[in-house]
Design a protein around this motif. Structure first.
Motif, PDB file in Angstrom:
ATOM      1  N   PRO A 202       0.824  -1.217   0.000  1.00 51.65           N
ATOM      2  CA  PRO A 202       0.000   0.000   0.000  1.00 51.65           C
ATOM      3  C   PRO A 202       0.856   1.264   0.000  1.00 51.65           C
ATOM      4  O   PRO A 202       1.878   1.338   0.683  1.00 51.65           O
ATOM      5  CB  PRO A 202      -0.806  -0.120   1.296  1.00 51.65           C
ATOM      6  N   GLN A 203       0.410   2.249  -0.763  1.00 49.00           N
ATOM      7  CA  GLN A 203       1.116   3.523  -0.854  1.00 49.00           C
ATOM      8  C   GLN A 203       0.352   4.654  -0.171  1.00 49.00           C
ATOM      9  O   GLN A 203       0.831   5.787  -0.129  1.00 49.00           O
ATOM     10  CB  GLN A 203       1.347   3.879  -2.327  1.00 49.00           C
ATOM     11  N   VAL A 204      -0.838   4.340   0.351  1.00 45.91           N
ATOM     12  CA  VAL A 204      -1.673   5.356   1.005  1.00 45.91           C
ATOM     13  C   VAL A 204      -2.165   4.798   2.332  1.00 45.91           C
ATOM     14  O   VAL A 204      -2.189   3.576   2.538  1.00 45.91           O
ATOM     15  CB  VAL A 204      -2.869   5.755   0.113  1.00 45.91           C
ATOM     16  N   PRO A 205      -2.585   5.667   3.257  1.00 49.06           N
ATOM     17  CA  PRO A 205      -3.114   5.191   4.548  1.00 49.06           C
ATOM     18  C   PRO A 205      -4.378   4.353   4.357  1.00 49.06           C
ATOM     19  O   PRO A 205      -5.076   4.453   3.347  1.00 49.06           O
ATOM     20  CB  PRO A 205      -3.417   6.494   5.303  1.00 49.06           C
ATOM     21  N   ILE A 206      -4.676   3.539   5.354  1.00 49.11           N
ATOM     22  CA  ILE A 206      -5.849   2.668   5.295  1.00 49.11           C
ATOM     23  C   ILE A 206      -7.126   3.497   5.329  1.00 49.11           C
ATOM     24  O   ILE A 206      -7.282   4.407   6.150  1.00 49.11           O
ATOM     25  CB  ILE A 206      -5.844   1.678   6.474  1.00 49.11           C
ATOM     26  N   GLY A 207      -8.061   3.160   4.421  1.00 50.88           N
ATOM     27  CA  GLY A 207      -9.362   3.804   4.397  1.00 50.88           C
ATOM     28  C   GLY A 207     -10.410   2.903   5.020  1.00 50.88           C
ATOM     29  O   GLY A 207     -10.109   2.025   5.828  1.00 50.88           O
ATOM     30  N   ASN A 208     -11.661   3.103   4.627  1.00 50.14           N
ATOM     31  CA  ASN A 208     -12.751   2.291   5.152  1.00 50.14           C
ATOM     32  C   ASN A 208     -12.648   0.860   4.635  1.00 50.14           C
ATOM     33  O   ASN A 208     -12.338   0.621   3.470  1.00 50.14           O
ATOM     34  CB  ASN A 208     -14.103   2.890   4.752  1.00 50.14           C
ATOM     35  N   PHE A 209     -12.923  -0.089   5.524  1.00 45.63           N
ATOM     36  CA  PHE A 209     -12.863  -1.507   5.139  1.00 45.63           C
ATOM     37  C   PHE A 209     -14.068  -1.865   4.262  1.00 45.63           C
ATOM     38  O   PHE A 209     -15.188  -1.430   4.542  1.00 45.63           O
ATOM     39  CB  PHE A 209     -12.862  -2.377   6.396  1.00 45.63           C
ATOM     40  N   PRO A 210     -13.872  -2.664   3.210  1.00 46.24           N
ATOM     41  CA  PRO A 210     -12.579  -3.153   2.716  1.00 46.24           C
ATOM     42  C   PRO A 210     -11.965  -2.169   1.720  1.00 46.24           C
ATOM     43  O   PRO A 210     -12.561  -1.875   0.686  1.00 46.24           O
ATOM     44  CB  PRO A 210     -12.973  -4.455   2.017  1.00 46.24           C
ATOM     45  N   ASP A 211     -10.808  -1.670   2.039  1.00 44.63           N
ATOM     46  CA  ASP A 211     -10.138  -0.672   1.211  1.00 44.63           C
ATOM     47  C   ASP A 211      -9.291  -1.387   0.151  1.00 44.63           C
ATOM     48  O   ASP A 211      -8.300  -2.039   0.488  1.00 44.63           O
ATOM     49  CB  ASP A 211      -9.249   0.198   2.096  1.00 44.63           C
ATOM     50  N   PRO A 212      -9.651  -1.289  -1.131  1.00 39.32           N
ATOM     51  CA  PRO A 212      -8.919  -2.026  -2.174  1.00 39.32           C
ATOM     52  C   PRO A 212      -7.457  -1.616  -2.305  1.00 39.32           C
ATOM     53  O   PRO A 212      -6.643  -2.402  -2.798  1.00 39.32           O
ATOM     54  CB  PRO A 212      -9.705  -1.714  -3.451  1.00 39.32           C
ATOM     55  N   THR A 213      -7.100  -0.415  -1.851  1.00 39.14           N
ATOM     56  CA  THR A 213      -5.697   0.001  -1.957  1.00 39.14           C
ATOM     57  C   THR A 213      -4.794  -0.815  -1.034  1.00 39.14           C
ATOM     58  O   THR A 213      -3.577  -0.851  -1.231  1.00 39.14           O
ATOM     59  CB  THR A 213      -5.536   1.493  -1.618  1.00 39.14           C
ATOM     60  N   GLN A 214      -5.392  -1.460  -0.035  1.00 39.83           N
ATOM     61  CA  GLN A 214      -4.614  -2.277   0.896  1.00 39.83           C
ATOM     62  C   GLN A 214      -4.504  -3.728   0.429  1.00 39.83           C
ATOM     63  O   GLN A 214      -3.782  -4.524   1.034  1.00 39.83           O
ATOM     64  CB  GLN A 214      -5.263  -2.244   2.286  1.00 39.83           C
ATOM     65  N   PHE A 215      -5.225  -4.067  -0.631  1.00 47.08           N
ATOM     66  CA  PHE A 215      -5.259  -5.448  -1.119  1.00 47.08           C
ATOM     67  C   PHE A 215      -5.014  -5.474  -2.627  1.00 47.08           C
ATOM     68  O   PHE A 215      -5.764  -6.086  -3.384  1.00 47.08           O
ATOM     69  CB  PHE A 215      -6.608  -6.094  -0.799  1.00 47.08           C
ATOM     70  N   SER A 216      -3.968  -4.800  -3.054  1.00 42.13           N
ATOM     71  CA  SER A 216      -3.698  -4.638  -4.481  1.00 42.13           C
ATOM     72  C   SER A 216      -2.710  -5.692  -4.981  1.00 42.13           C
ATOM     73  O   SER A 216      -1.652  -5.910  -4.379  1.00 42.13           O
ATOM     74  CB  SER A 216      -3.139  -3.238  -4.747  1.00 42.13           C
ATOM     75  N   PHE A 217      -3.067  -6.324  -6.099  1.00 43.23           N
ATOM     76  CA  PHE A 217      -2.211  -7.303  -6.764  1.00 43.23           C
ATOM     77  C   PHE A 217      -2.148  -6.963  -8.250  1.00 43.23           C
ATOM     78  O   PHE A 217      -3.044  -6.312  -8.789  1.00 43.23           O
ATOM     79  CB  PHE A 217      -2.761  -8.721  -6.595  1.00 43.23           C
ATOM     80  N   SER A 218      -1.096  -7.419  -8.898  1.00 42.08           N
ATOM     81  CA  SER A 218      -0.975  -7.179 -10.336  1.00 42.08           C
ATOM     82  C   SER A 218      -0.256  -8.339 -10.998  1.00 42.08           C
ATOM     83  O   SER A 218       0.452  -9.118 -10.341  1.00 42.08           O
ATOM     84  CB  SER A 218      -0.221  -5.870 -10.606  1.00 42.08           C
ATOM     85  N   GLU A 219      -0.457  -8.461 -12.315  1.00 45.42           N
ATOM     86  CA  GLU A 219       0.291  -9.445 -13.090  1.00 45.42           C
ATOM     87  C   GLU A 219       1.743  -8.996 -13.192  1.00 45.42           C
ATOM     88  O   GLU A 219       2.027  -7.821 -13.403  1.00 45.42           O
ATOM     89  CB  GLU A 219      -0.303  -9.583 -14.489  1.00 45.42           C
TER      90      GLU A 219
END
Length: 307
Positions: A202-219
């Motif tokens: 994550p590059q940003v602080p945690i937002g409201n759950f479920p925050d997709p920025t905290q669970f980011s994946f990529s190919e």
């Protein structure tokens, strides 16, 4: 001498019969889990705001490893909705309510030819009494947005040809490799398809759950997966096979190579994972020595299969 020959004949016949029976049972066992038939069935149905969302996966079951996911969205008139914006987030909660995700397609795109929204999830853990998986879907249609949540069960993958592994590279990044094909390989050269993914810190602080920025994946882009298949059983001497091809990325983001299985049985796909610049991120070379009677060495990065 005649008695000896007779006894020898009986012993040989018994051995041949035993081997034949074992092979027959072995093939029957494999046929239960390996199939060339891709039948997508409904896993669950959601209804909200006058719309129905049918979620389909292979055989209607979510498995550990790679899962292709089809979402069919229809309105009150049973007409297909083609212009929805859909996001998808799988979350696993353990007994301590710690949350994490797995590689997935967050933005689910519409496939006009098939009239469904196409996504995927690479589940790295099965469901159990201490941890559960939840799907979070956000759908926007005609400027109307609604969110849905649904629990799912993830089962063990019975077909080891669709096995997976996860690991931390020497660069500190968490990676996942999931086999996608062949589902039912033959004693021949087989196209080998895999998905390779990474977790994005994550590059940003945690937002409201479920925050997709905290669970980011990529190919993973532009990597190479060097391939060295071996039969590691002591009776096989850790022998390899000719005409294998390393896995490189195709236009669809997946990785393609060739694995040549020269006989049925237990195989280990030994890998060396290189990034776009050719640097080794994980994996070790396997000695080329033929070692009958000894369990064969494996790369530190490998996936075991059986067919």
């Amino acid at each position: 001498m005649k008695i000896f020959n007779l006894l020898l004949g009986v012993v040989l016949a018994t051995v041949v019969t035993s081997c034949t029976l074992e092979k027959t049972d072995y093939e029957a066992e494999l046929s239960e889990v390996a199939t060339d038939e891709y039948v997508f069935e409904q896993a669950f149905l959601l209804t909200s705001n006058g719309y129905q969302i049918s979620v389909e996966v292979l055989n209607g079951t979510f498995y550990k490893g790679y899962n292709e996911i089809h979402l069919f969205i229809t309105d009150e008139n049973n007409e297909t909705v083609q212009n929805a914006t859909v996001t998808f987030l799988p979350i696993r909660l353990d007994a301590n309510e710690d949350a994490y995700s797995c590689p997935h397609a967050y933005e689910v795109g519409y496939q006009a030819d098939n009239q469904y929204y196409l996504g995927y999830a690479v589940f790295d853990e099965v469901s159990n009494t201490n941890a559960t998986w939840e799907f979070y879907l956000t759908v926007t249609i005609a400027n109307e947005t609604f969110t849905l949540q649904h629990g799912v069960t993830v089962a063990s993958q019975p077909n080891l040809n669709l096995n997976m592994t996860s690991f931390t590279g020497n660069n500190g990044v968490q990676y996942y490799i999931a086999l996608i094909a062949p589902v039912s390989p033959g004693v021949s050269e087989n196209e080998l398809i895999a998905g390779i993914y990474q977790y994005n810190e994550p590059q940003v602080p945690i937002g409201n759950f479920p925050d997709p920025t905290q669970f980011s994946f990529s190919e993973v882009q532009g990597a190479t997966l060097l391939l060295d298949p071996r039969m590691p059983e002591p009776s096989m001497g850790n022998h390899s096979s000719p005409n294998n091809e390393d896995l490189t990325q195709g236009s669809d983001g997946l990785y393609y190579g060739v694995v040549n299985y020269t006989m049925t049985g237990n195989w280990t796909l030994n890998f060396i994972f290189q990034n776009e610049g050719g640097a080794v991120i994980k994996g070790t070379e396997v000695p080329t020595d033929f070692t009958p009677g000894i369990t064969g060495e494996k790369s530190e990065l490998h996936i075991d299969i059986l067919f």
